[in-house]
Design a protein around this motif. Structure first.
Motif, mmCIF file in Angstrom:
data_model
loop_
_atom_site.group_PDB
_atom_site.id
_atom_site.type_symbol
_atom_site.label_atom_id
_atom_site.label_comp_id
_atom_site.label_asym_id
_atom_site.label_seq_id
_atom_site.Cartn_x
_atom_site.Cartn_y
_atom_site.Cartn_z
ATOM 1 N N ALA A 43 30.899 132.736 53.923
ATOM 2 C CA ALA A 43 30.245 133.978 53.499
ATOM 3 C C ALA A 43 29.707 134.765 54.683
ATOM 4 N N VAL A 44 29.084 134.100 55.637
ATOM 5 C CA VAL A 44 28.521 134.773 56.815
ATOM 6 C C VAL A 44 29.623 135.472 57.620
ATOM 7 N N ASN A 45 30.839 134.916 57.562
ATOM 8 C CA ASN A 45 31.946 135.478 58.341
ATOM 9 C C ASN A 45 32.821 136.445 57.559
ATOM 10 N N GLY A 46 32.415 136.800 56.344
ATOM 11 C CA GLY A 46 33.125 137.860 55.629
ATOM 12 C C GLY A 46 33.959 137.442 54.449
ATOM 13 N N GLY A 47 33.912 136.182 54.057
ATOM 14 C CA GLY A 47 34.666 135.735 52.885
ATOM 15 C C GLY A 47 33.710 135.353 51.774
ATOM 16 N N LYS A 48 34.034 135.726 50.561
ATOM 17 C CA LYS A 48 33.210 135.335 49.417
ATOM 18 C C LYS A 48 33.822 134.084 48.800
ATOM 19 N N PRO A 49 33.085 132.963 48.851
ATOM 20 C CA PRO A 49 33.656 131.722 48.308
ATOM 21 C C PRO A 49 33.749 131.754 46.789
ATOM 22 N N ARG A 50 34.968 131.897 46.276
ATOM 23 C CA ARG A 50 35.227 131.920 44.837
ATOM 24 C C ARG A 50 36.054 130.699 44.453
ATOM 25 N N GLN A 51 35.763 130.151 43.305
ATOM 26 C CA GLN A 51 36.571 129.080 42.719
ATOM 27 C C GLN A 51 36.787 127.919 43.702
ATOM 28 N N GLN A 52 35.703 127.376 44.218
ATOM 29 C CA GLN A 52 35.791 126.269 45.165
ATOM 30 C C GLN A 52 36.442 125.056 44.511
ATOM 31 N N ALA A 95 40.350 138.225 62.001
ATOM 32 C CA ALA A 95 40.494 139.340 62.945
ATOM 33 C C ALA A 95 40.091 138.929 64.359
ATOM 34 N N ALA A 96 39.083 138.098 64.469
ATOM 35 C CA ALA A 96 38.611 137.650 65.782
ATOM 36 C C ALA A 96 39.354 136.401 66.267
ATOM 37 N N HIS A 97 40.349 135.968 65.500
ATOM 38 C CA HIS A 97 41.084 134.744 65.843
ATOM 39 C C HIS A 97 42.593 134.998 65.802
ATOM 40 N N PRO A 98 43.100 135.854 66.697
ATOM 41 C CA PRO A 98 44.535 136.170 66.662
ATOM 42 C C PRO A 98 45.426 134.994 67.031
#
Length: 160
Positions: A43-52, A95-98
């Protein structure tokens, strides 16, 4: 064109976009095996954890250097989490990990007994075998413990 349609069009014109499919909601099932398994870090890095969903990916083993990656290994399985993300979230995360590239259409075994078709990301160049990040290993063991993985899975991280 809606935001979702724009996301899909942009994704289809990238390596990442060509490697993944979409369900009716535009969500993509992604298998995470490194720090992004932790829903807070995701979440902190921009992903919303859905349906874990806790899962295992047969035919791969975890390799931890400065970054995590998976290596093909026919007799091993890598543990991780599957989350459903929108394409723009996946782009934001990487994006920061090409140096990561997508693998599409993998099948994971869920702890529920079902399977799921997922995509995942791996490093283009795996860390050398002699490079081990002890701090990352301990962080991964803590994440697996919090997520509810068994001690056997947690102890395998020692050899990653």
């Amino acid at each position: 064109m809606s935001g979702l349609e724009q996301d899909q069009a942009l994704m289809q014109n990238t390596i990442l976009g060509s490697a993944i499919g979409y369900d009716d909601d535009g969500l993509v099932d992604v298998f995470f095996y490194g720090a992004y398994m932790d829903p807070d870090i995701l979440a902190v890095n921009g992903g919303k954890p859905r349906q874990q969903r806790l899962a295992m990916l047969p035919g791969y083993r975890l390799r931890l250097g400065d970054k995590a990656t998976l290596l093909k290994s026919p007799t091993d399985s890598a543990v991780g989490c599957v989350y459903s993300l929108y394409p723009h979230e996946i782009r934001r995360l990487y994006a920061a990990h090409p140096d990561y590239h997508p693998i599409a259409d993998a099948t994971v075994l869920l702890t529920s007994g079902f399977t799921a078709s997922v995509m995942f990301m791996i490093l283009s160049d795996a860390p050398a075998e002699h490079i081990r990040n002890v701090n990352y290993i301990h962080q991964m063991q803590q994440i697996l413990r919090r997520l509810g993985f068994g001690e056997e899975d947690i102890n395998r991280i020692d050899h990653a």
